[in-house]
Design a protein around this motif. Structure first.
Motif, PDB file in Angstrom:
ATOM      1  N   ILE A   3       0.921  -1.279   0.059  1.00  0.00           N
ATOM      2  CA  ILE A   3      -0.004   0.184   0.114  1.00  0.00           C
ATOM      3  C   ILE A   3       0.819   1.292  -0.060  1.00  0.00           C
ATOM      4  N   GLY A   4       1.883   1.115   0.545  1.00  0.00           N
ATOM      5  CA  GLY A   4       2.800   2.327   0.945  1.00  0.00           C
ATOM      6  C   GLY A   4       3.335   2.713  -0.660  1.00  0.00           C
ATOM      7  N   ASN A   5       3.652   1.677  -1.382  1.00  0.00           N
ATOM      8  CA  ASN A   5       4.070   2.016  -2.873  1.00  0.00           C
ATOM      9  C   ASN A   5       3.117   2.704  -3.525  1.00  0.00           C
ATOM     10  N   GLY A   6       1.629   2.116  -3.576  1.00  0.00           N
ATOM     11  CA  GLY A   6       0.554   2.864  -4.209  1.00  0.00           C
ATOM     12  C   GLY A   6       0.228   4.595  -3.672  1.00  0.00           C
ATOM     13  N   ILE A   7       0.589   4.574  -2.514  1.00  0.00           N
ATOM     14  CA  ILE A   7       0.465   5.768  -1.856  1.00  0.00           C
ATOM     15  C   ILE A   7       1.453   6.942  -2.468  1.00  0.00           C
ATOM     16  N   LYS A   8       2.581   6.464  -2.452  1.00  0.00           N
ATOM     17  CA  LYS A   8       3.605   7.276  -3.054  1.00  0.00           C
ATOM     18  C   LYS A   8       3.555   7.422  -4.405  1.00  0.00           C
ATOM     19  N   ASN A   9       3.066   6.543  -5.195  1.00  0.00           N
ATOM     20  CA  ASN A   9       3.099   6.531  -6.686  1.00  0.00           C
ATOM     21  C   ASN A   9       1.686   7.500  -6.748  1.00  0.00           C
ATOM     22  N   ALA A  10       0.711   7.303  -6.501  1.00  0.00           N
ATOM     23  CA  ALA A  10      -0.643   8.390  -6.419  1.00  0.00           C
ATOM     24  C   ALA A  10      -0.101   9.919  -6.027  1.00  0.00           C
ATOM     25  N   LEU A  63      -5.875  -0.204  -5.884  1.00  0.00           N
ATOM     26  CA  LEU A  63      -5.323  -0.789  -7.147  1.00  0.00           C
ATOM     27  C   LEU A  63      -3.958  -0.528  -7.650  1.00  0.00           C
ATOM     28  N   LEU A  64      -3.616   0.959  -7.399  1.00  0.00           N
ATOM     29  CA  LEU A  64      -2.226   1.315  -7.605  1.00  0.00           C
ATOM     30  C   LEU A  64      -1.185   0.749  -6.738  1.00  0.00           C
ATOM     31  N   SER A  65      -1.742   0.137  -5.853  1.00  0.00           N
ATOM     32  CA  SER A  65      -0.672  -0.571  -4.701  1.00  0.00           C
ATOM     33  C   SER A  65      -0.375  -1.947  -5.324  1.00  0.00           C
ATOM     34  N   MET A  66      -1.099  -2.455  -6.248  1.00  0.00           N
ATOM     35  CA  MET A  66      -1.047  -3.960  -6.842  1.00  0.00           C
ATOM     36  C   MET A  66      -0.082  -4.068  -7.886  1.00  0.00           C
ATOM     37  N   GLU A  68       1.268  -6.600 -10.896  1.00  0.00           N
ATOM     38  CA  GLU A  68       0.785  -7.411 -12.125  1.00  0.00           C
ATOM     39  C   GLU A  68       0.720  -8.898 -11.442  1.00  0.00           C
ATOM     40  N   THR A  69       1.814  -9.315 -10.835  1.00  0.00           N
ATOM     41  CA  THR A  69       1.915 -10.708 -10.067  1.00  0.00           C
ATOM     42  C   THR A  69       0.759 -10.794  -9.175  1.00  0.00           C
ATOM     43  N   ASP A  70       0.031  -9.750  -8.516  1.00  0.00           N
ATOM     44  CA  ASP A  70      -0.911 -10.101  -7.637  1.00  0.00           C
ATOM     45  C   ASP A  70      -2.226 -10.298  -8.462  1.00  0.00           C
ATOM     46  N   ILE A  71      -2.177 -10.354  -9.689  1.00  0.00           N
ATOM     47  CA  ILE A  71      -3.564 -10.667 -10.404  1.00  0.00           C
ATOM     48  C   ILE A  71      -3.216 -11.715 -10.945  1.00  0.00           C
ATOM     49  N   ASP A  72      -4.374 -12.605 -11.388  1.00  0.00           N
ATOM     50  CA  ASP A  72      -4.183 -14.006 -12.258  1.00  0.00           C
ATOM     51  C   ASP A  72      -3.931 -13.741 -13.620  1.00  0.00           C
ATOM     52  N   GLU A  73      -3.240 -14.531 -14.121  1.00  0.00           N
ATOM     53  CA  GLU A  73      -2.884 -14.099 -15.534  1.00  0.00           C
ATOM     54  C   GLU A  73      -3.975 -13.711 -16.524  1.00  0.00           C
ATOM     55  N   GLU A  74      -5.242 -14.343 -16.374  1.00  0.00           N
ATOM     56  CA  GLU A  74      -6.288 -14.188 -17.491  1.00  0.00           C
ATOM     57  C   GLU A  74      -7.079 -12.818 -17.134  1.00  0.00           C
ATOM     58  N   ASN A  75      -6.588 -11.957 -15.962  1.00  0.00           N
ATOM     59  CA  ASN A  75      -7.164 -10.774 -15.672  1.00  0.00           C
ATOM     60  C   ASN A  75      -5.928  -9.513 -15.810  1.00  0.00           C
ATOM     61  N   PHE A  79      -6.407  -5.609 -15.826  1.00  0.00           N
ATOM     62  CA  PHE A  79      -5.780  -4.673 -14.749  1.00  0.00           C
ATOM     63  C   PHE A  79      -4.897  -3.781 -15.020  1.00  0.00           C
ATOM     64  N   THR A  80      -4.002  -4.169 -15.987  1.00  0.00           N
ATOM     65  CA  THR A  80      -2.953  -3.066 -16.531  1.00  0.00           C
ATOM     66  C   THR A  80      -3.613  -1.908 -17.308  1.00  0.00           C
ATOM     67  N   ALA A  81      -4.744  -2.027 -17.946  1.00  0.00           N
ATOM     68  CA  ALA A  81      -5.541  -1.089 -18.549  1.00  0.00           C
ATOM     69  C   ALA A  81      -6.170  -0.037 -17.584  1.00  0.00           C
ATOM     70  N   LEU A  82      -6.947  -0.669 -16.571  1.00  0.00           N
ATOM     71  CA  LEU A  82      -7.436   0.177 -15.609  1.00  0.00           C
ATOM     72  C   LEU A  82      -6.343   1.092 -14.920  1.00  0.00           C
ATOM     73  N   LYS A  83      -5.129   0.167 -14.549  1.00  0.00           N
ATOM     74  CA  LYS A  83      -3.981   1.020 -13.579  1.00  0.00           C
ATOM     75  C   LYS A  83      -3.659   1.989 -14.542  1.00  0.00           C
ATOM     76  N   ARG A  84      -3.457   1.996 -15.762  1.00  0.00           N
ATOM     77  CA  ARG A  84      -3.001   2.982 -16.734  1.00  0.00           C
ATOM     78  C   ARG A  84      -4.042   4.294 -16.755  1.00  0.00           C
ATOM     79  N   ILE A  85      -5.319   3.925 -16.842  1.00  0.00           N
ATOM     80  CA  ILE A  85      -6.524   4.950 -16.918  1.00  0.00           C
ATOM     81  C   ILE A  85      -6.371   5.924 -15.538  1.00  0.00           C
TER      82      ILE A  85
END
Length: 92
Positions: A3-10, A63-66, A68-75, A79-85
């Motif tokens: 979560i700290g990474n997501g906060i810093k990123n945001a 979501l910004l804290s997550m 790609e490896t936290d998400i199963d491959e099919e999603n 996830f990447t598209a939503l994170k980019r938005i």
């Protein structure tokens, strides 16, 4: 998920300093630094204050804290598209 990474990123995408986030959220700059560096886990109240200060919804900050490896491959593509938005919205 860190979560700290997501906060810093945001925060950085929003173009605000830790001091400004501290002022807006009414949390100490030391506490914010400790959260961003993974030394403290924030309470739900702190997460809400931070999300409000950054002007974003709490689930988006999570979501910004997550990674790609936290998400199963099919999603991962969705996830990447939503994170980019979300990242683009913060830059605006």
């Amino acid at each position: 998920m860190k979560i700290g990474n997501g906060i810093k990123n945001a925060r950085k995408l929003s173009g605000i300093s830790q001091r400004e986030l501290s002022n807006r959220s009414r949390l100490s700059i030391t506490y914010i630094s400790e959260i961003e560096n993974g030394k403290k886990d924030p309470s739900i109240a702190a997460l809400r204050a931070i999300a409000s200060a950054i002007k974003m919804e709490l689930p988006f900050m999570v979501l910004l804290s997550m990674e790609e490896t936290d998400i199963d491959e099919e999603n991962r593509k969705a996830f990447t598209a939503l994170k980019r938005i979300i990242e683009n919205k913060l830059r605006a």
